[in-house]
Design a protein around this motif. Structure first.
Motif, PDB file in Angstrom:
ATOM      1  N   GLY A 218      21.130  18.921 -24.505  1.00  0.00           N
ATOM      2  CA  GLY A 218      20.644  19.149 -23.153  1.00  0.00           C
ATOM      3  C   GLY A 218      21.648  18.938 -22.038  1.00  0.00           C
ATOM      4  O   GLY A 218      21.291  18.975 -20.865  1.00  0.00           O
ATOM      5  N   ARG A 219      22.903  18.693 -22.427  1.00  0.00           N
ATOM      6  CA  ARG A 219      23.934  18.499 -21.394  1.00  0.00           C
ATOM      7  C   ARG A 219      25.114  19.422 -21.649  1.00  0.00           C
ATOM      8  O   ARG A 219      25.422  19.726 -22.805  1.00  0.00           O
ATOM      9  CB  ARG A 219      24.458  17.062 -21.415  1.00  0.00           C
ATOM     10  N   ILE A 220      25.775  19.826 -20.571  1.00  0.00           N
ATOM     11  CA  ILE A 220      27.025  20.570 -20.728  1.00  0.00           C
ATOM     12  C   ILE A 220      28.107  19.539 -21.007  1.00  0.00           C
ATOM     13  O   ILE A 220      28.432  18.724 -20.146  1.00  0.00           O
ATOM     14  CB  ILE A 220      27.360  21.380 -19.457  1.00  0.00           C
ATOM     15  N   VAL A 221      28.628  19.543 -22.233  1.00  0.00           N
ATOM     16  CA  VAL A 221      29.628  18.529 -22.579  1.00  0.00           C
ATOM     17  C   VAL A 221      31.051  19.018 -22.333  1.00  0.00           C
ATOM     18  O   VAL A 221      31.950  18.209 -22.100  1.00  0.00           O
ATOM     19  CB  VAL A 221      29.462  18.023 -24.032  1.00  0.00           C
ATOM     20  N   ASP A 222      31.262  20.340 -22.410  1.00  0.00           N
ATOM     21  CA  ASP A 222      32.585  20.891 -22.146  1.00  0.00           C
ATOM     22  C   ASP A 222      32.428  22.291 -21.587  1.00  0.00           C
ATOM     23  O   ASP A 222      31.406  22.935 -21.819  1.00  0.00           O
ATOM     24  CB  ASP A 222      33.408  20.968 -23.448  1.00  0.00           C
ATOM     25  N   ARG A 223      33.452  22.756 -20.872  1.00  0.00           N
ATOM     26  CA  ARG A 223      33.431  24.133 -20.391  1.00  0.00           C
ATOM     27  C   ARG A 223      34.845  24.651 -20.255  1.00  0.00           C
ATOM     28  O   ARG A 223      35.781  23.873 -20.022  1.00  0.00           O
ATOM     29  CB  ARG A 223      32.664  24.258 -19.071  1.00  0.00           C
ATOM     30  N   GLY A 224      35.001  25.962 -20.417  1.00  0.00           N
ATOM     31  CA  GLY A 224      36.329  26.560 -20.313  1.00  0.00           C
ATOM     32  C   GLY A 224      36.358  27.876 -21.053  1.00  0.00           C
ATOM     33  O   GLY A 224      35.319  28.371 -21.489  1.00  0.00           O
TER      34      GLY A 224
END
Ligand code: M5T
Ligand code: MG
Length: 242
Positions: A218-224
């Motif tokens: 339920g969480r955005i842990v990484d992005r790219g």
């Protein structure tokens, strides 16, 4: 004119009715017209829940979901439907002809528009292979066509409406890798001005996305981008290796 279809989630938290724990927490991101945003994460991470908040299948507990700067809670349902096309994870075909199924979101679409959408969705050959063509009968729930054909017909149905925003929830998973790649290439050419949000299980489906959100619990842990996440995200690396 400025392109339409900018999607923004601002610190969104969501709980299913009656549940205690939130399924999504502090979700913030922006998806821009002309770009592809991908969402990846393990089963139960909240991907389907996340994409269901834009067409307002549910409303957020806190935070905002905005379309071109306007909270979706302040928009008419009909306006959202005309601007956002969602292909659900379990696409539904109803009893009727292929034509009826394709015109569902845009009753006045021309036959040329239907064939064009079928071509992009890599479903033209399948429709042409029977002499009944667009008049071919689909059984209730699409039980007389394969899972991959159901997915492609649902993608074609979304394309017919020419929305500002496309949501594809795991829409390419039943396709073989080569068809998946052909479809996405055709899609990219046809949806140049639209915002495309793709939920995927398979890294090859989203490796060329402009941005990838890695969702976990339920969480955005990484992005790219794919290359960035290969360097920085253990969660993404795990998905790549699985
Ligand atoms: C996220 C729960 C589900 C899970 C979490 C659709 C739905 C989900 N859930 C409910 O309680 N009620 C519902 O109607 O929410 O589920 P998801 O968003 O479906 O996860 P996903 O799309 O990332 O998973 P998958 O399997 O499609 O990759 O705890 O029980
Ligand atoms: Mg899902």
């Amino acid at each position: 004119a400025e392109k339409k279809g900018r999607v923004e989630f601002r610190d969104v938290t969501f709980k299913y009715p009656g549940a205690e724990a939130p399924v999504l927490s502090n979700i913030s991101f922006t998806a821009e017209p002309g770009k592809t945003l991908a969402i990846i994460g393990s089963t139960g991470a909240g991907k389907t829940t996340l994409v269901s908040l834009l067409p307002r299948l549910y409303d957020v507990a806190s935070g905002d979901v905005l379309l071109d700067g306007v909270p979706v809670t302040k928009m008419d349902a009909s306006e959202i439907t005309s601007r956002v096309s969602a292909v659900p994870q379990k696409p539904y075909l109803f009893s009727g002809t292929i034509e009826h199924n394709l015109r569902f979101g845009k009753p006045d679409a021309t036959d040329d528009e239907l064939w064009d959408a079928l071509e992009t969705a890599q479903a033209k050959g399948f429709v042409e292979e029977k002499s009944s063509g667009l008049n071919r009968r689909i059984a209730q729930g699409g039980t007389n066509v394969s899972g991959g054909q159901r997915q492609r017909l649902s993608i074609a149905r979304a394309l017919v409406t020419k929305p500002n925003v496309y949501l594809f929830d795991d829409s390419f998973s039943a396709l073989d890798v080569a068809t998946d790649a052909r479809l996405r290439k055709a899609l990219k050419a046809k949806t140049r001005d639209a915002t495309v949000i793709i939920v995927a299980q398979r890294v090859s489906t989203i490796a060329d996305a402009d941005e990838i959100l890695v969702l976990d619990n339920g969480r955005i842990v990484d992005r790219g981008t794919h290359d960035e996440l290969l360097e920085t995200s253990p969660t993404y690396q795990e998905i790549v290796e699985s």
